[in-house]
Design a protein around this motif. Sequence first.
Motif, PDB file in Angstrom:
ATOM      1  N   LEU A   1       0.623  -1.296  -0.105  1.00 29.63           N
ATOM      2  CA  LEU A   1      -0.061  -0.135   0.201  1.00 29.63           C
ATOM      3  C   LEU A   1       0.823   1.241   0.092  1.00 29.63           C
ATOM      4  CD1 LEU A   1      -2.936  -0.897   2.365  1.00 29.63           C
ATOM      5  CD2 LEU A   1      -3.220  -0.240  -0.127  1.00 29.63           C
ATOM      6  N   ASP A   2       1.871   1.324   0.637  1.00 26.40           N
ATOM      7  CA  ASP A   2       2.765   2.250   0.642  1.00 26.40           C
ATOM      8  C   ASP A   2       4.230   2.317  -0.317  1.00 26.40           C
ATOM      9  OD1 ASP A   2       4.057   0.680   2.366  1.00 26.40           O
ATOM     10  OD2 ASP A   2       4.679   2.034   3.971  1.00 26.40           O
ATOM     11  N   GLN A   3       4.164   1.198  -1.095  1.00 31.68           N
ATOM     12  CA  GLN A   3       5.122   1.030  -2.018  1.00 31.68           C
ATOM     13  C   GLN A   3       5.430   2.133  -3.066  1.00 31.68           C
ATOM     14  OE1 GLN A   3       6.457   0.375  -4.904  1.00 31.68           O
ATOM     15  NE2 GLN A   3       8.286  -0.134  -4.402  1.00 31.68           N
ATOM     16  N   SER A   4       6.111   3.070  -3.088  1.00 30.23           N
ATOM     17  CA  SER A   4       6.225   4.065  -3.897  1.00 30.23           C
ATOM     18  C   SER A   4       5.912   3.891  -5.384  1.00 30.23           C
ATOM     19  CB  SER A   4       7.663   4.800  -4.083  1.00 30.23           C
ATOM     20  OG  SER A   4       8.466   3.933  -4.526  1.00 30.23           O
ATOM     21  N   ASP A   5       6.362   2.627  -6.144  1.00 31.57           N
ATOM     22  CA  ASP A   5       5.840   2.627  -7.467  1.00 31.57           C
ATOM     23  C   ASP A   5       4.401   2.016  -7.681  1.00 31.57           C
ATOM     24  OD1 ASP A   5       8.609   2.586  -9.070  1.00 31.57           O
ATOM     25  OD2 ASP A   5       9.298   1.335  -7.496  1.00 31.57           O
ATOM     26  N   VAL A   6       3.942   1.523  -6.631  1.00 35.17           N
ATOM     27  CA  VAL A   6       2.424   1.070  -6.626  1.00 35.17           C
ATOM     28  C   VAL A   6       1.630   2.304  -6.495  1.00 35.17           C
ATOM     29  CG1 VAL A   6       0.731  -0.385  -5.407  1.00 35.17           C
ATOM     30  CG2 VAL A   6       3.008  -1.173  -5.707  1.00 35.17           C
ATOM     31  N   VAL A   7       2.158   3.163  -5.542  1.00 38.89           N
ATOM     32  CA  VAL A   7       1.440   4.390  -5.343  1.00 38.89           C
ATOM     33  C   VAL A   7       1.479   5.333  -6.734  1.00 38.89           C
ATOM     34  CG1 VAL A   7       1.309   6.935  -4.028  1.00 38.89           C
ATOM     35  CG2 VAL A   7       1.673   4.630  -2.936  1.00 38.89           C
ATOM     36  N   THR A   8       2.677   5.126  -7.220  1.00 39.78           N
ATOM     37  CA  THR A   8       2.637   6.084  -8.642  1.00 39.78           C
ATOM     38  C   THR A   8       1.808   5.458  -9.618  1.00 39.78           C
ATOM     39  OG1 THR A   8       5.084   7.010  -7.907  1.00 39.78           O
ATOM     40  CG2 THR A   8       4.484   6.834 -10.372  1.00 39.78           C
ATOM     41  N   PHE A   9       1.804   4.175  -9.893  1.00 38.90           N
ATOM     42  CA  PHE A   9       1.151   3.628 -10.689  1.00 38.90           C
ATOM     43  C   PHE A   9      -0.566   3.948 -10.640  1.00 38.90           C
ATOM     44  CE2 PHE A   9      -1.420  -0.323 -11.852  1.00 38.90           C
ATOM     45  CZ  PHE A   9      -1.037  -0.541 -13.177  1.00 38.90           C
ATOM     46  N   HIS A  10      -0.980   3.927  -9.341  1.00 37.63           N
ATOM     47  CA  HIS A  10      -2.396   4.139  -9.214  1.00 37.63           C
ATOM     48  C   HIS A  10      -2.422   5.876  -9.526  1.00 37.63           C
ATOM     49  CE1 HIS A  10      -2.532   0.625  -7.101  1.00 37.63           C
ATOM     50  NE2 HIS A  10      -3.700   0.727  -7.269  1.00 37.63           N
TER      51      HIS A  10
ATOM     52  N   CYS B   1      -3.440   6.451  -1.203  1.00 40.21           N
ATOM     53  CA  CYS B   1      -3.316   6.885   0.047  1.00 40.21           C
ATOM     54  C   CYS B   1      -4.747   7.108   0.737  1.00 40.21           C
ATOM     55  CB  CYS B   1      -2.458   8.019   0.203  1.00 40.21           C
ATOM     56  SG  CYS B   1      -0.887   8.064  -0.295  1.00 40.21           S
ATOM     57  N   THR B   2      -5.885   7.287   0.289  1.00 41.85           N
ATOM     58  CA  THR B   2      -7.081   7.418   0.923  1.00 41.85           C
ATOM     59  C   THR B   2      -8.243   6.451   0.381  1.00 41.85           C
ATOM     60  OG1 THR B   2      -7.674   8.866  -0.995  1.00 41.85           O
ATOM     61  CG2 THR B   2      -6.711   9.868   1.106  1.00 41.85           C
ATOM     62  N   LYS B   3      -7.730   5.681  -0.593  1.00 46.84           N
ATOM     63  CA  LYS B   3      -8.627   4.592  -0.884  1.00 46.84           C
ATOM     64  C   LYS B   3      -8.777   3.622   0.107  1.00 46.84           C
ATOM     65  CE  LYS B   3     -10.046   1.985  -5.075  1.00 46.84           C
ATOM     66  NZ  LYS B   3     -11.418   2.820  -5.206  1.00 46.84           N
ATOM     67  N   PRO B   4      -9.803   3.154   0.366  1.00 46.93           N
ATOM     68  CA  PRO B   4     -10.309   1.911   1.492  1.00 46.93           C
ATOM     69  C   PRO B   4      -9.378   0.775   0.948  1.00 46.93           C
ATOM     70  CG  PRO B   4     -12.283   3.079   1.212  1.00 46.93           C
ATOM     71  CD  PRO B   4     -11.303   3.739   0.079  1.00 46.93           C
ATOM     72  N   TYR B   5      -8.597   0.124   1.780  1.00 48.28           N
ATOM     73  CA  TYR B   5      -7.919  -1.137   1.424  1.00 48.28           C
ATOM     74  C   TYR B   5      -8.737  -2.150   1.134  1.00 48.28           C
ATOM     75  CZ  TYR B   5      -8.643  -3.810   5.760  1.00 48.28           C
ATOM     76  OH  TYR B   5      -9.477  -4.126   6.956  1.00 48.28           O
ATOM     77  N   TRP B   6      -9.904  -2.315   1.757  1.00 48.50           N
ATOM     78  CA  TRP B   6     -10.822  -3.466   1.479  1.00 48.50           C
ATOM     79  C   TRP B   6     -11.521  -3.356  -0.041  1.00 48.50           C
ATOM     80  CZ3 TRP B   6     -11.411  -0.006   5.571  1.00 48.50           C
ATOM     81  CH2 TRP B   6     -12.387   0.853   5.613  1.00 48.50           C
ATOM     82  N   ASP B   7     -11.305  -1.991  -0.714  1.00 47.31           N
ATOM     83  CA  ASP B   7     -11.876  -1.783  -2.102  1.00 47.31           C
ATOM     84  C   ASP B   7     -10.814  -2.311  -2.786  1.00 47.31           C
ATOM     85  OD1 ASP B   7     -14.394  -0.938  -1.515  1.00 47.31           O
ATOM     86  OD2 ASP B   7     -13.762   1.165  -1.744  1.00 47.31           O
ATOM     87  N   LEU B   8      -9.447  -2.923  -2.607  1.00 42.83           N
ATOM     88  CA  LEU B   8      -8.404  -3.444  -3.492  1.00 42.83           C
ATOM     89  C   LEU B   8      -8.426  -4.732  -3.332  1.00 42.83           C
ATOM     90  CD1 LEU B   8      -6.126  -0.530  -2.277  1.00 42.83           C
ATOM     91  CD2 LEU B   8      -7.282  -0.576  -4.403  1.00 42.83           C
ATOM     92  N   PRO B   9      -8.980  -5.458  -4.375  1.00 46.38           N
ATOM     93  CA  PRO B   9      -8.981  -7.071  -4.295  1.00 46.38           C
ATOM     94  C   PRO B   9      -7.604  -7.699  -3.965  1.00 46.38           C
ATOM     95  CG  PRO B   9     -10.409  -6.267  -6.104  1.00 46.38           C
ATOM     96  CD  PRO B   9      -9.657  -5.081  -5.337  1.00 46.38           C
ATOM     97  N   TRP B  10      -6.699  -6.776  -4.524  1.00 51.73           N
ATOM     98  CA  TRP B  10      -5.211  -7.546  -4.386  1.00 51.73           C
ATOM     99  C   TRP B  10      -4.613  -7.248  -2.955  1.00 51.73           C
ATOM    100  CZ3 TRP B  10      -1.968  -3.587  -2.922  1.00 51.73           C
ATOM    101  CH2 TRP B  10      -2.207  -2.213  -3.294  1.00 51.73           C
ATOM    102  N   CYS B  11      -5.568  -6.337  -1.905  1.00 51.65           N
ATOM    103  CA  CYS B  11      -5.087  -6.382  -0.581  1.00 51.65           C
ATOM    104  C   CYS B  11      -5.904  -7.456   0.329  1.00 51.65           C
ATOM    105  CB  CYS B  11      -5.547  -4.868  -0.077  1.00 51.65           C
ATOM    106  SG  CYS B  11      -4.333  -3.654  -0.590  1.00 51.65           S
TER     107      CYS B  11
END
Length: 308
Positions: free
Chosen positions: A226-235, A243-253
């Motif tokens: 969730l806080d990996q810089s490349d993943v944040v940039t990709f999104h 940073c604000t999207k609920p983690y439970w809305d992300l199937p890969w989480c």
Amino acid sequence: MSETSGPNATINDCEDCVAPAEAFSVIANETRLSILEALWKAPERPVSFSELRREVDMRDSAQFNYHLKQLTDHFVASTDDGYEFRQAGKKVVRAVLAGTFNEHPEMGPFETDSTCAACGAALHAYYADEMLAIACSECEKNHGEYPFPPGGLNDRTREEILDAFNQRVRHLHCLAADGVCPECNGRMRTAVTHDDEDYLGLEVRVDHECEQCRHRLYSAVGLSLLDQSDVVTFHRDHGVDLCTKPYWDLPWCVSDEYTTVRSEDPWRIRIEIPLDDEVLAVTLDGELDVLEMERETAPSAAEDATAT
């Protein structure tokens, strides 16, 4: 470091600190808690003896002085300018404000704006025993259950509670992944393991366990990104604020849908994160360190059918 540290120590072991039983007995008094509260509410600190006594509203100066002395050294520090908090005193007040000692609220279940990563049904949240959980109303898939102090419910709407919970879960796992226990600051051990107990309904999960207080956290492997810089940039490139999207809305989480275990000895785990026409593929090892990062064009429906 006190002598209470170490794998064989008990919470009553104390050679160079105040004995735990004695420390709790000191604050088990309404007047002393009122002194700590007055010190907490003071606009400026240190606070003089007379100002504290006036706020506590105790006329008997000698009696007030007795109670204040019981707090001094461990919970309160005496300075030339008055009285100030020691860290233990602050923790007592914060624990009371958080409702840890004296509040036992329950809430829910109530519907969220999110859907289940497994079946697409509505997700519900519920609160009990100082734990907030997100789960599916149909298939009952667990999307996370974590500690949330009762004070976090105060003066918040349900939407605001969920926002706060989302940020808290991220914070808990970030600390744990960095080796710091979010409960006692002890050393946190991280391991990838099979979800044999079926805590989260996953093939594999991440376990964080404190070597000192045994506090444990569980999650899907993807949550560590969730806080990996490349993943944040990709999104961000796809218009998503991770940073604000609920983690439970992300199937890969929260599921294994986008997770592939390539090997177990050593662990090599690939997480694929699809967004629009792209896929970000991340390969992790057993320490959750990123080994490979690939940004690829997502296959079309026709290509998927051909591959199948």
